[in-house]
Design a protein around this motif. Sequence first.
Motif, short mmCIF file in Angstrom:
data_model
loop_
_atom_site.label_atom_id
_atom_site.label_comp_id
_atom_site.label_asym_id
_atom_site.label_seq_id
_atom_site.Cartn_x
_atom_site.Cartn_y
_atom_site.Cartn_z
N ALA A 21 1.04 -1.26 0.03
CA ALA A 21 0.18 0.01 -0.03
C ALA A 21 0.87 1.34 0.16
O ALA A 21 0.49 2.39 -0.66
CB ALA A 21 -1.06 0.01 1.06
N ALA A 22 2.06 1.16 0.75
CA ALA A 22 2.81 2.34 0.76
C ALA A 22 3.48 2.78 -0.66
O ALA A 22 3.39 3.94 -1.09
CB ALA A 22 4.00 2.25 1.77
N ARG A 23 3.73 1.70 -1.31
CA ARG A 23 4.30 1.82 -2.83
C ARG A 23 3.05 2.40 -3.60
O ARG A 23 3.28 3.20 -4.60
CB ARG A 23 4.75 0.80 -3.20
N ALA A 24 2.12 1.87 -3.34
CA ALA A 24 0.78 2.34 -4.20
C ALA A 24 0.23 3.89 -3.80
O ALA A 24 0.34 4.63 -5.28
CB ALA A 24 -0.54 1.40 -3.98
N LYS A 28 0.98 6.78 -6.66
CA LYS A 28 -0.50 7.22 -6.88
C LYS A 28 -1.37 6.29 -7.60
O LYS A 28 -1.79 6.85 -8.59
CB LYS A 28 -0.47 8.71 -7.31
N VAL A 29 -1.14 5.08 -7.17
CA VAL A 29 -1.81 3.77 -7.92
C VAL A 29 -3.09 3.36 -6.86
O VAL A 29 -2.58 3.18 -5.95
CB VAL A 29 -0.90 2.75 -8.38
N SER A 30 -4.15 3.33 -7.27
CA SER A 30 -5.08 2.88 -6.47
C SER A 30 -5.22 1.22 -6.35
O SER A 30 -5.57 0.76 -5.27
CB SER A 30 -6.52 3.19 -6.98
#
Length: 87
Positions: A21-24, A28-30
């Motif tokens: 989630a941190a990389r997402a 800025k990827v959902s």
Amino acid sequence: GKARYGGKGASCHWYDGTWNAARANMFKVSTVVPDLTSAATQAKKDEALVAIIRDGRGKMPAQKGKLMGRDFTALVQYLRALAQTKR
């Protein structure tokens, strides 16, 4: 396995299989894709992982027709190795 993973897998699951989630958020990827080194992923049988890679799941596209039979097995072996290096 590593060469095949680097071609497509790394773009979605990150080079070491630990997309999260941190990389997402950073990119800025959902969509958050599974951490391939997680206990949940590693608990799956080889045949189940081959089926996911071959047939796709959710937003992950099927790789059937793009990879040869032993490529699937090599990818699963590589995913197992990624988890070992994480320890």
